[in-house]
Structure formats: C-alpha cells, structure tokens
Design a protein around this motif. Structure first.
Motif, short mmCIF file in Angstrom:
data_model
loop_
_atom_site.label_atom_id
_atom_site.label_comp_id
_atom_site.label_asym_id
_atom_site.label_seq_id
_atom_site.Cartn_x
_atom_site.Cartn_y
_atom_site.Cartn_z
N PRO A 20 0.83 -1.22 0.00
CA PRO A 20 0.00 0.00 0.00
C PRO A 20 0.85 1.25 0.00
O PRO A 20 2.01 1.25 0.41
N ASP A 22 0.09 4.01 1.76
CA ASP A 22 0.11 4.59 3.09
C ASP A 22 1.29 4.06 3.88
O ASP A 22 1.51 2.84 3.98
N THR A 24 2.02 4.02 7.13
CA THR A 24 1.70 3.24 8.33
C THR A 24 1.27 1.83 7.97
O THR A 24 1.75 0.84 8.56
N THR A 25 0.37 1.71 7.00
CA THR A 25 -0.10 0.39 6.59
C THR A 25 1.02 -0.41 5.93
O THR A 25 1.14 -1.62 6.15
N ARG A 26 1.85 0.25 5.12
CA ARG A 26 2.96 -0.46 4.47
C ARG A 26 3.94 -1.01 5.49
O ARG A 26 4.45 -2.13 5.36
N LYS A 28 3.23 -1.96 8.51
CA LYS A 28 2.61 -3.12 9.15
C LYS A 28 2.74 -4.36 8.25
O LYS A 28 2.98 -5.47 8.73
N TRP A 29 2.58 -4.15 6.93
CA TRP A 29 2.74 -5.28 6.01
C TRP A 29 4.18 -5.80 6.05
O TRP A 29 4.40 -7.02 6.11
N CYS A 56 -11.79 -8.14 4.96
CA CYS A 56 -10.85 -7.19 4.36
C CYS A 56 -11.20 -6.87 2.91
O CYS A 56 -10.62 -5.94 2.33
N SER A 75 -9.92 0.10 2.60
CA SER A 75 -8.86 1.06 2.91
C SER A 75 -8.09 0.59 4.14
O SER A 75 -8.66 0.14 5.14
N LYS A 76 -6.76 0.66 4.05
CA LYS A 76 -5.84 0.30 5.12
C LYS A 76 -6.07 -1.12 5.63
O LYS A 76 -6.35 -1.35 6.81
N VAL A 78 -5.09 -5.00 6.79
CA VAL A 78 -4.00 -5.52 7.61
C VAL A 78 -3.87 -7.01 7.33
O VAL A 78 -4.87 -7.74 7.28
#
Length: 716
Positions: A20, A22, A24-26, A28-29, A56, A75-76, A78
């Motif tokens: 992603p 974003d 923050t989301t990237r 986490k991935w 999701c 969106s976003k 996980v």
C-alpha cells in the motif's frame, strides 16, 4: 514469469496485492512479512489474497459468484493470516491456500462483454492460460511497456489456440450468460488501427523505489468501470455474424440464433459437429433491462432532445433503437424522479447558503408556454441577482386559475411562499409592469422596481405606431435615440425625482432646446448641432411634438419612471428563457410533469454555465462575434464570445439513475406522486363517442343531394 507470485510462495492462484501507499499500513505489512521493518526491500513484492480475512475485501461475494475478476481490498487492510515464512522460508499450500480453494472450485460464468465462453476450473496438470478479457499474461500486464500495433493480433491467436487445446483436453466446455450483473466486462486488448491512437507508457518506478509498479488504486488494466460511462461503438450486423457463423474449434458452420430488444442484441451459437456452444450479449443486463436501452432514454431526456427527431436520425442510418413506449416507461419510472430529486437537493443547498444573509434581491418574470393561441402553461422564475442563479421555478396550469391573465400573479405568489417557508425574505424584486403583480407586491409590503427593457419596449411600440401615421414620419429617426436616452438616464440616477427630470429632458433634446435651468443638467447630453435643417428637428407647437409629449408625459408613464431599477435588470432572465427553448420548445406539447422536469433541466444548465468567462485567443485577446439583434433593426452589435459550456449535471444525473434510482425507484417515484397534477384542458368537456366524431358530415355537393334536387321531366 515465475516471479509473479506471492512473497510467501503460495501456490494458490489468487489476486495479488502490491504494497500500500500509506506509510503506516505499508510498515505493518513489512513487519508481518519480514518480522521487522527492513531498511531495504523489493518495492515490487506481492501478497496474495490468502493472507487476509473475509472482512478485508470489498467484493468477496461478487468474486465468488464469478461476477468480478479480482478482489479489492478495503482502505488500510492488515495482513492477518499467519504463515510459515518466518520459520522455514516456505509456506504450506494446504495451510496457506485453504481459503482460496473454495473460491476456485465453482465454475466462472462467461463475461457479457468479452464475447467468450465461461471456463471452469482446469486441473493442475493443465497448461497455464491467460484471461481472454486482457489477452495478456500477468507479467506482461505488470510491466510498463510500449504497445505495438502488431502484437495484439498474435497474442489473441496464441491465447485462443492454447485455451482451445486446454478445453479439449479437459473435455469440459460450458457457457452461461451473466444474469443481473452490474459489473463492467473485462477490458479487451486494444487493436491499434490508427497511428494517432498509439500510446506510449514510460517506466518511472526506478526513480522512486518506494512506489510500486502496480497497486490496487492504480491498476488501470483491471479497474472496474460502471456500465453507463464505458465507451460504446456502432457495430454492423454483418460483422457480428462473422464471429458466430463458424465453430472456432472445428470450423464447421454453426446454428446461430439471433435475438434483439431495442439496442440490445444476443447471439446463441451451436456447432452441430462438436457440440460447441456459447452465448454472447452486446451489453450488460441489469435485472431484465439492458443498460443500453436505458442509456438511450437517459441521453435523450437529460440533453433536452426529442425522441422523434432522434428516431428519425437513427432510421436514416438503419440504427436500431428502443420504441417510444419503452422511452416513456424509462422516463416515468427512473428519469423524471431523478431530475426532480436532484433539483430539490441543489435548491436546498442553495437555500442553505442564502439563509446566512436572510434577505435576498431577486428578479422575477413569467414565461407563457403555449403550443397554440391559448397559453396552456405559465412558468414563473425567480433569479438571485447577486449570484445569477435560478432560485425557484413554479409551473402554473391554465386550469388552476381563472385564465392566462392570472398566471403571473399565481406563479409569483408560489415562489414567494416557497422562499418564505425556507427562511428567506425578499429585500426588493425587479419585475415587469403587470398591474396585478404591482397590487400583490404592494399588499405584501415588498419593494418593487421595474425593468428598464420592458419599459422601453412598451414605450417604443407606442412611438413606432405613431411614426407610421401621416405627418409624424420625422419620429422614425428619433425612436432609437429616445430609447438610448431612457436607458442611460435611469442607469445614472439613483433617486426617483432625478430619473423623472432626466426623462423629461428628452423632449428638450428632440426640439433642440438648450435650456439648462435645472442644475442637474449643466449641459446637453447630445453632441453639438451639425445641421440647421429644421425638417430634422421637432418644431415647437407642432402636431407631431404634441402627440409625442402626450405619450411620454402620461401620468402613469411618469409614475413608472420613478420606479425603474438602477440596480440590476432582468436581462439574465431573458437569457434563461432562451435556454428553456432548447429543452422545452413552445411548439411541442408536454405533460405537466414532463414540462416541469424540462424546466428543471434548463435551470440546472443555466446555474452551471450562467457565469462563464469570455473566451480569449492564444495571444490573450478577448473574442467577440458580430450579431444583428431583431430589436436593433439591422444595426450590428459586438457580442462577447463565452467559453464552451459544461454538462456536469448530466453526469451527475446519469450516476444518480444507475447507482440509486434504478436500484430502488420506489422512494423517488413517491416524491413525484406528491406533486399535484392539475386536470387537463379537455377534462371539463364531455367526451363524445368516437363513431359520432368520425362520421363524415353531409354536404349539398354530395352525390345523393344532387340526385334529390334534380328536376324530373314529365315525359321521361
């Protein structure tokens, strides 16, 4: 293209998702994949759908049903499904792909717009095939490349050959059309026919390593488009039959069944030799309604066009369209409710903005709508002068009042009541000099001003009529000058007495009298006298001058001069009335709701394009065009040329119809039913029998009447 796999080496063939955008989301991935956030990593890594929970996805149900080609994440999202990658570097297919096995066990339905058959799941030993919707492999799609004009033909042939061989090995060929699908067919490969259509795409991923090549948001090849705004083409029937005459497997002549409904056409193909069969539809079908048929009705209605003129154009080129009954059904059930809903929403938004000001300055005028000598409808319009937008419109039927003479007062009353119910008060209003309107506004204690153009028009008619009489021909040359002096004397004056003083000075001007006793006029407004010919000036005490003074110094005329508006005029309303002619011509008879909707469409068009800027040339020079208005009687006028109009309201109406109204028309239709529809003109008369009306009347020139009147000779 072995690298086009999930980063966890999953063997299940599911939708792949890039990292992603974003941060923050990237992160986490990355932490889920590498158990930490690495400083350097491959920005093109992909994760399959097996590592997400069902909540999701946005379209899991459509994907399982075969109506969607790929999954879309919310969106976003996980990553939640655990893997064995962090322990052994490999993943167990049984533990990793158990969720996607259920997605691929059922057969996928044939896409309506791809002109292909449905392909059920092939065994693991079958060769890898590519989707006919794209005619490209995943690796080819993901790579940024320059398309060539000769590639798509070769790719199509190679793909069809490999697909047919795989199907023959599996001996499982089936086909079923989509029923009620609201999704757009897969995008087909472009066949480059023209040199200017060639497209070049450059790879910029190396400049920014943090930006992936393909993301969920930027995947243009698989972006789902709505059916109503997709591109359409004119296709000949002979070209369609070439696709279904022969079997693509054994080349045997097939049995083809053809079916048409308006703009919709479908083909059913059956091979008598190898039993190959498939079905093809020219457009998506939502429920039992082809999208193209509804689109034709919407395009005709929203553009203000005529169905019968459009039908004549299509008949000239043998282009098949819907019948008039279908057009009226679409208009009544979907289009008119959408127009009324959008107008109410836009009007409420405009009222909400003006409620901060409380008092508004408006201009009002009525427009008679008649297909003959009698005005059937009267539409009264209120325009907000500061923003140049249409505030309200009221349609009055002649049966609702005592006659067409009372339409203007009734329309104005309804408009003012509507403003009052929304918390808006009128500071002043500019109208014509209708006597009933004057009395009504005086009783309501609303300040009223008169439009200068309407005043000049009424006065000019009287002067023109006088100039045609014998002995008053000299007035013909002075009428244009009198009209111009009336306009400028009002514009330059702010008080009533000053307007009257400048207005009465026009008589001194046409007599060539240079009397400047009044301090308001220290000098004449006209140029110095260029001729002393007395025949070109009015002589004091002459009969023509006496008649002109009688018209211009009339008691009611002088009283109206004091109330002429120096703020604004109703010229914008006249422009709006010319816009209405494009949507509702006076020589066409519409029902009450149909007429109301076309007035609303004209108001939407004007509110969107009323304040267009003047067009300029490439060098920055303002553009004008020369026109010859009828009122100027042959005199040329330079009119500013505006920029091209926009039609965003049509796009919004299309979206409203296909995404909201068509899905559930009941609440929209219910609002239309709440509008009171007056009785028709013929309702007050008793309807006779058709046979009595059709029966031809007797004539004295008929054959029987002539025989009865013959004189018979006695010897005959």
């Amino acid at each position: 293209m072995s690298w086009r796999r999930c980063v966890f080496r999953c063997e299940s063939k599911s939708t792949l998702f890039a990292l992603p955008k974003d941060d923050t989301t990237r992160n986490k991935w990355l932490k889920f994949i590498y158990n930490t956030i690495p400083l350097q990593y491959n920005p093109n890594i992909l994760v399959c759908a097996a590592h997400f929970t069902d909540d999701c996805f946005l379209n899991l149900g459509e994907y399982k049903a075969g109506c969607a080609q790929r999954l879309f994440l919310k969106s976003k999202p996980v990553l939640t499904i655990p893997t064995l990658h962090g322990q052994s570097g490999t993943s167990d297919p049984k533990s990793q792909g158990y969720r996607l096995e259920q997605l691929f066990t059922s057969s996928r339905s044939h896409d309506v717009g791809s002109q292909t058959d449905s392909i059920e799941t092939l065994p693991a030993a079958s060769p890898k095939t590519r989707s006919i919707g794209t005619q490209l492999s995943w690796g080819t799609v993901m790579e940024r490349h320059v398309r060539s004009k000769g590639i798509s033909h070769v790719v199509m042939f190679m793909f069809m050959n490999s697909t047919i061989n795989a199907l023959l090995r599996c001996n499982r060929i089936s086909s079923s059309p989509i029923k009620g699908a609201s999704f757009t067919p897969r995008k087909r490969a472009c066949l480059e026919l023209d040199e200017e259509e060639e497209e070049t795409v450059y790879d910029n991923s190396m400049n920014n390593p943090n930006e992936s090549v393909v993301t969920e948001e930027s995947d243009l090849c698989f972006r789902q488009q709505t059916a109503y705004n997709a591109s359409k083409y004119i296709v000949f029937e002979s070209c369609l039959r070439e696709l279904f005459d022969t079997c693509p497997i054994c080349k045997t002549k097939c049995h083809v069944h053809f079916r048409r409904m308006g703009t919709y056409v479908s083909y059913s193909q059956l091979c008598p030799k190898c039993s190959y069969n498939r079905k093809w539809q020219s457009q998506p079908v939502i429920g039992s309604t082809p999208v193209g048929n509804l689109l034709v009705s919407a395009a005709i209605c929203f553009s203000g066009a005529s169905y019968f003129k459009f039908k004549k154009i299509c008949n000239s080129m043998q282009l098949r369209i819907i019948h008039y009954d279908s057009f009226r059904r679409h208009t009544r059930n979907y289009l008119e409710p959408a127009i009324i809903h959008k107008w109410n929403v836009d009007q409420n938004n405009l009222f909400r903005k003006l409620q901060e000001v409380r008092k508004v300055a408006v201009a009002g005028e009525m427009r008679a709508v008649s297909a003959g000598d009698i005005a059937k409808f009267g539409s009264y319009t209120l325009m907000h002068l500061d923003s140049n937008t249409i505030l309200d419109m009221q349609l009055v039927h002649c049966n609702e009042v005592d006659g067409s003479y009372h339409m203007e007062k009734e329309g104005l009353k309804r408009c003012l009541d509507h403003l009052d119910s929304n918390g808006l008060a009128v500071e002043y209003i500019i109208t014509g000099r209708h006597p009933k309107t004057q009395k009504f506004l005086r009783e309501c204690n609303i300040v009223q001003f008169y439009d200068v153009w309407h005043f000049k028009k009424g006065l000019s008619k009287k002067l023109d009529k006088l100039s045609q009489k014998k002995g008053c021909e000299i007035l013909k040359k002075w009428v244009p000058s009198i009209k111009n002096h009336i306009y400028w004397s009002v514009i330059s004056s702010s008080s009533g007495p000053e307007k009257v003083a400048k207005y009465t000075s026009i008589l001194n001007h046409i007599q060539n009298v240079h009397s400047h006793v009044n301090p308001v006029f220290p000098k004449c407004l006209h140029a110095d006298k260029v001729t002393i010919d007395p025949r070109k000036w009015f002589q004091s005490g002459s009969m023509p001058l006496y008649k002109v003074e009688k018209i211009m110094n009339n008691k009611r005329v002088l009283k109206d001069v004091e109330k002429l508006s120096h703020h604004s005029q109703t010229s914008s309303l006249e422009t709006f009335h010319s816009v209405i002619l494009r949507f509702a011509p006076k020589n066409v008879v519409f029902p009450f709701i149909g007429m109301l909707c076309r007035l609303y469409l004209a108001a939407m068009h004007y509110n969107e394009n009323g304040d267009r800027e003047q067009a300029v040339t490439t060098s920055g020079q303002a553009m004008y065009k020369i026109v010859f208005p009828k009122s100027n009687k042959g005199e040329a006028t330079a009119k500013p040329q505006k920029t091209a109009p926009s039609y965003d309201y049509e796009t919004e109406l299309m979206k409203l119809v296909f995404e909201e109204v068509f899905a559930d028309p009941a609440p929209f239709v219910e609002k239309v039913k709440q509008i009171p529809i007056p009785a028709t003109l013929s309702s007050q008369f008793e309807r006779p029998l058709k046979e009595e009306v059709v029966r031809p009347p007797l004539s004295r020139f008929s054959r029987g009447a002539v025989r009865s009147q013959k004189t018979v000779h006695p010897n005959a």
